[in-house]
Structures are given as C-alpha cells and as structure tokens.
Scaffold this active site. Structure first.
Site, mmCIF file in Angstrom:
data_model
loop_
_atom_site.group_PDB
_atom_site.id
_atom_site.type_symbol
_atom_site.label_atom_id
_atom_site.label_comp_id
_atom_site.label_asym_id
_atom_site.label_seq_id
_atom_site.Cartn_x
_atom_site.Cartn_y
_atom_site.Cartn_z
ATOM 1 C CG HIS A 41 -1.989 -1.061 1.204
ATOM 2 N ND1 HIS A 41 -3.206 -0.888 0.571
ATOM 3 C CD2 HIS A 41 -2.021 -2.319 1.710
ATOM 4 C CE1 HIS A 41 -3.940 -1.993 0.719
ATOM 5 N NE2 HIS A 41 -3.238 -2.870 1.391
ATOM 6 C CG ASP A 58 -3.409 -3.924 4.853
ATOM 7 O OD1 ASP A 58 -2.437 -3.184 5.115
ATOM 8 O OD2 ASP A 58 -4.361 -3.552 4.151
ATOM 9 C CD GLU A 59 -5.872 -5.705 1.214
ATOM 10 O OE1 GLU A 59 -7.004 -6.134 0.961
ATOM 11 O OE2 GLU A 59 -5.574 -4.499 1.120
ATOM 12 C CB ALA A 60 2.474 -7.156 1.948
ATOM 13 C CG PHE A 61 -1.819 -9.568 -2.100
ATOM 14 C CD1 PHE A 61 -1.903 -10.350 -0.946
ATOM 15 C CD2 PHE A 61 -2.931 -8.820 -2.477
ATOM 16 C CE1 PHE A 61 -3.068 -10.388 -0.196
ATOM 17 C CE2 PHE A 61 -4.098 -8.852 -1.724
ATOM 18 C CZ PHE A 61 -4.166 -9.632 -0.584
#
Ligand code: TNX
Length: 491
Positions: A238, A301-304
């Site tokens: 992000h 979060d969501e560190a894809f």
C-alpha cells in the site's frame, strides 16, 4: 408548561451494566440548575454544563451547591466506570477518573430530550434511579481511511463529537495508502506536496493532508473527548503514493505513476534496500513524536507483491523501531505470520476463521482487536441497493453488525485475548462527511454496544428498540444516518 417525553432510565446505547429505575426519584430540571464539581473535574463538568445549556436553554453555571453534582475518586478501579444517581433533588455522577465521568455524561445526555433548545417552554424531567456501569473491553474504536479520501480536521472533529456519544474511545486514522499520503513528515516534503496534493485519492477526488500542527491540534481535540488517536502508516504494501514521491524507494529506482483506482496488493517497499529503513525510521520517529497515545499501527495487510521472505525481513527490522520510539505496535492480522514483540497487537479483519497465526499469537499472550469484515466493516453495503460502499465481505445490515461476539469469533481467541473491537470505514466510494455518517450510523452504535455491554445483557430486540429512539436525536444533530428498514424509526 407541557411535559416533554421523559426517557426511561435504561434507554441508553450502549446498554449499561446495571440499571435500577426509581420513579419516586424523577428529577425535574428547573431554572437555577447548576453543576457543582471538584477542581480536578472542572473540565468535564463544563462539558456537561454545556450539554445541559443546549438541552434546556438555561444558563447552567458551575456553582457550589448545584443540583448536578460531579464527584471524583473512590468509585471503581476501572477508569471508565461510573455511577449515575438521579433522585428528586438532583443528579450525582461519580467516577474514579475523568474518563469515567465523561462516559457517565454520555449516558446522562441520552436521558435528556433529543432536541436541543427546549428552554423554559417545556418541562424537562430526568428518570429517577441508579445506573452503575463499566466497559467490557477497554478498546472500542472506529477507523477512517484518509488515504482514499481525505477528510479535513474540522470534519473529523465533528465525527469525533458524534462517535463519543456511544463511548467509542479510539479513532484509528489510516493515513497512507497507494492513492495518497496525508501527514507531513519533516525531511520528506514530497510525500505530502505530491501525494497529498490535487488529484490524489480514489478517482483523484480526495486531496489534502495534515500539517504537523493540524495533526497535533486534532489529537488534542480527541484527548479532550477521551479518544485515543491511533495513527497508521501502512507498510510494506500500500505504498504507491510513497514511490510516486520518492522513486528511489522502488525496486529499480524507476519512477511510477500515481494511482487513483481501488486495486490493492501491487506496491511494496523493498526489504533489501537500506534506503527503505532510513525512510521508515524517519516516518515512525516523527509519527511517534506527534502522537501522545500508546499505539502506532504499521499496517502489514495485503502485501501481495512482497515475497514472504522479504515480508519477514522487513517486519523484523521495523517492528523493534516502534518500541524504540516508545509505542506499542498494532498491525493487521497478516503481521501475526512473523515473530512479534511481546506487546504487539493484531487486528483481525478476516471474514472466515482461518489458521493464519492469530490464534498462535493469542496463545503466546498477544492481544487482538476484532474487526471481522463481515460484521463491522462500515464500508460494506447495508443492502444490495445501497448507493455507497463495497460488498466483498457481504451485505452488512444493522442486526448483522450487532448479533455476533468478539470472544467467540475465532477459535483460540477468547475473552482474555480480546483487547476490543474496531469498526473500520474504508473510503474508496465515499466523497463527503455526509457519506461517512450514512455508512457509520446506525452500525457504529451497534458495534459500540458489542464492545461495551456484557454479552449476557445484550439482545437484538432491546437494541433495536433503543436504536429507534435515537433517530430523532441524530436528526436534531444533523447527522445523515441510514434509516434502515430493520428499525422502527419514530417520526
Ligand atoms: C481491504 S482490510 C483492505 C483495504 C480496503 C478494504 C476495502 C484491509 C486491512 N485492507 O485496503 O480498503 O479491504 O473494504
């Protein structure tokens, strides 16, 4: 003079622990009403006097011998606990700390008629009896996403005024994301000059940022309302807004373009670059210095697009920094995949129970903030036709946001592991404070009761009835709440 509707003693959200009505103790407010206090509680006494002025149109001075008495000390060890006693000759509010008095004032406020400025054209009667009250969980929060859409300090202050009525005591500010960076950081001026400037936010419609002074002023305002601000710098994913401003923080050092769409998971800081840690350390030091509260949220979060090995390397460097600057770290539950400092807190947002390290962290003594998206995400649509919001976690009606329990949501995470509840509001689809109000109310009132009231005392029919009575109050306060068909709203 005509009698205004008198409230019932228990018509309060969140429902107090103990309510003992005594009709012989109804208290009639008359001209000459005054608030007496001790010097150490003068601040909250004035806050109460101001509410009473607004409700009654009377001058309501602070004066010795006043029939509304504020007592401090010797009540209960929990600083938010309070006792409110209403008898025919007055009102006595006691607590061991100012924050308990403040909680009691929010209760008393709901026992006043909904509309302000009644003046002497109407009679105001408070219902007699005694309320004794204390919270189930110490952390009762909500989150505003300022990255996808920035809200000005004056707007956030008005939101604070609205949420403290339900004894919400933490406001988490999501200050950074792919679409924008909202807090000035010395030494890194392009973060806000570029990524807080015009054209930032979702659809380019949410520009703006806080100067350090504006942020300090907002935090001080919140403190007067006994709300702890929890700042979040979302790392290591992000971060597109960071990389737009400082291309040296991308993997190859090449510039990237600004993003105003709602995609997630494509950007990442680089775990193997020293520049990354110099940047992160400057930011965390500054945010810690500006924030009096105990917490600093680092996202996670969501560190894809961060390889798992890099995610671990990054957090192992960054987690101890938070402690070095005197703060207790909070991260979204993905963070629980790594070894955490002993006092670290995981914020759980998943919609299905899954073994992702949160239960293991709880077993090691970590505390958890419960934010299951299918219950408390205020950006989920109420129903299919809701104009605003998303639906990836399903539709979240008012009963759905009420009828669940934080201590049995996740196997292995019971009452002792739960620090509290938080209802996040992501702002991809929001464009104004009126939109924020519409998504938050009434659901935030439900979450507030989930966090405050003992489980055994809660039930939907009672909440539903008390909530209906709140409609005229919100209307009088100019709050754009959603008139959910689940509730009977009086005219
Ligand atoms: C997931 S929940 C996100 C956010 C989005 C949100 C929209 C979480 C920690 N991350 O990036 O804004 O969904 O509901």
């Amino acid at each position: 003079m005509r009698a205004l509707t008198m409230r019932q003693l228990g018509d309060v959200i969140p429902l107090p622990v103990s309510v003992r009505p005594d009709p012989s103790g109804n208290f009639r407010i008359e001209p000459g009403l005054a608030v007496s206090t001790v010097p150490a509680a003068a601040g909250v006494a004035e806050q109460l006097a101001e509410l009473l002025r607004h409700a009654t149109g009377l001058p309501v001075p602070l004066a010795d011998g006043g029939s509304v008495r504020i007592l401090l000390g010797g009540y209960d060890k929990n600083p938010e606990a309070y006792r409110l006693e209403i008898t025919a000759d007055g009102v006595t509010l006691s607590a061991s700390a100012n924050r308990g008095l403040f909680a009691g004032i929010q209760t008393l406020r709901q026992l006043l008629p909904p509309t302000g400025g009644a003046g002497l054209t109407a009679e105001v009667v408070l219902p007699g009896g005694t309320i004794e009250d204390a919270p189930r969980f110490g952390y009762r929060g909500t989150m505003l996403d300022l990255a996808r859409h920035f809200f000005r300090p004056d707007e956030i202050k008005s939101y604070l005024d609205a949420i403290v009525q339900f004894k919400i005591n933490h406001l988490h500010l999501h200050l950074t994301d792919d679409q924008g960076w909202r807090l000035e950081i010395p030494g890194w001026p392009r973060l806000t000059a570029i990524s807080g400037g015009p054209g930032t936010g979702c659809d380019g419609e949410g520009p703006g940022f806080f100067t350090a002074d504006e942020y300090r002023d907002l935090v001080a305002y919140a403190e007067r309302l006994f709300v702890t601000i929890v700042p979040e710098i979302d790392l290591p994913g992000h971060v597109n807004a960071v990389q737009v401003a400082y291309p040296e923080l991308t993997r190859d050092g090449m510039p990237v373009g600004p993003r105003t769409d709602a995609e997630v998971g494509y950007s990442s800081l680089v775990a193997g670059k020293e520049e990354t840690y110099a940047f992160v350390e400057d930011v965390l030091r500054e945010v810690a210095a500006l924030t009096p509260g105990p917490y600093l949220h680092i996202g996670g979060d969501e560190a894809f697009s961060t390889p798992p090995e890099d995610y671990r390397t990054f957090l192992e460097r960054v987690l101890p920094m938070v402690g070095r600057y005197g703060k207790r770290v909070i991260g979204w539950h993905e963070m629980a995949a790594v070894e955490l400092p002993a006092d670290a807190i995981a914020q759980y947002w998943r919609i299905e129970p899954a073994e992702d390290g949160v239960a293991r962290a709880a077993a090691r003594g970590h505390q958890v903030i419960m934010s299951p998206a299918d219950r408390v995400y205020l950006d989920m649509k109420y129903e299919k036709s809701t104009r605003l919001g998303l639906d990836w976690a399903g539709l979240v009606g008012v009963e759905r946001s009420y009828d669940w329990d934080p201590a049995d949501r996740l196997p292995g995470v019971g009452e002792e592991s739960v620090l509290g509840v938080e209802a996040p509001l992501w702002s991809e689809t929001l464009r104004s404070m009126a939109d924020v109000q519409y998504m938050a109310f009434p659901r935030l009132a439900a979450v507030a009761e989930v966090g405050w009231t003992p489980r055994a005392a809660r039930d939907w029919p009672s909440f539903r009835r008390r909530l209906g009575e709140f409609g005229p109050r919100w209307a009088a306060q100019g709050i754009n709440f959603y008139r959910s068909p689940e509730i009977d709203w009086p005219e």
